[in-house]
Design an enzyme around this catalytic site. Sequence first.
Site, PDB file in Angstrom:
ATOM      1  N   SER A   1       0.762  -1.163  -0.087  1.00 50.92           N
ATOM      2  CA  SER A   1       0.019  -0.030   0.158  1.00 50.92           C
ATOM      3  C   SER A   1       0.962   1.446   0.056  1.00 50.92           C
ATOM      4  CB  SER A   1      -1.070   0.142   0.984  1.00 50.92           C
ATOM      5  OG  SER A   1      -1.768   1.084   1.139  1.00 50.92           O
TER       6      SER A   1
ATOM      7  N   HIS B   1      -2.263  -1.357  -4.382  1.00 49.67           N
ATOM      8  CA  HIS B   1      -3.910  -1.427  -4.682  1.00 49.67           C
ATOM      9  C   HIS B   1      -4.594  -0.097  -4.538  1.00 49.67           C
ATOM     10  CE1 HIS B   1      -4.499  -1.699   0.261  1.00 49.67           C
ATOM     11  NE2 HIS B   1      -3.959  -0.700   0.024  1.00 49.67           N
TER      12      HIS B   1
END
Length: 214
Positions: free
Chosen positions: A110, A135
């Site tokens: 992330s 993501h």
Amino acid sequence: MPGYSDYIIRNASGLIPMVIEQTSRGERSYDIYSRLLKERIIFLLGEVEDHMANLVVAQLLFLESENPEKDISLYINSPGGVVTAGLAIYDTMQFIKPDVSTLCIGQAASAAALLLCAGAEGKRFCLPNSRVMIHQPLGGYRGQATDIEIHARETLAVRERLNNIMAKHTKKTPDQIMRDTERDNFMSATQAMEYGLIDKVLYDRQVAGHSTDL
């Protein structure tokens, strides 16, 4: 490690090792992270949140003031966290004069993956068994419908900004980044290199320019 005792002690919390340095003036103890900071190594460990981001930013600025010409090494083992905290670190990395070399040990997911790829070009590394995950930003909101709509627009704006940043550092298009981050996208160290998130997988200390003398 020359000049150091052959043992470590632990601080009162029992969590952070201490090292004893032998000097001409006697002994001096450091927690291990402070000692490594002297070698221009910063650790980004655990969740990326405001307090941790403030500490990392402060260390980056301090090391720049100590020597604006010498590289800084940022070691990353993090599942990600708060986007704004990650962007505070990112902006500081780009703002300061020294090159920031990044190295993933364990995982960079992330926001941490964004910081990994934001290192100086040619100085972004993973250890061979590291995992990287990218993501889209997550969001969950409650309240009045108008407030939910406002937060949804903000989330989309943040996603676009993050896609542009990652596209810049991976040399991919924002549209491709958007497609590839539609769902959690896990990569091995080699796959992260092929994707452009890092420049090399490190198997030993042979790469010049990284703090490898400890």
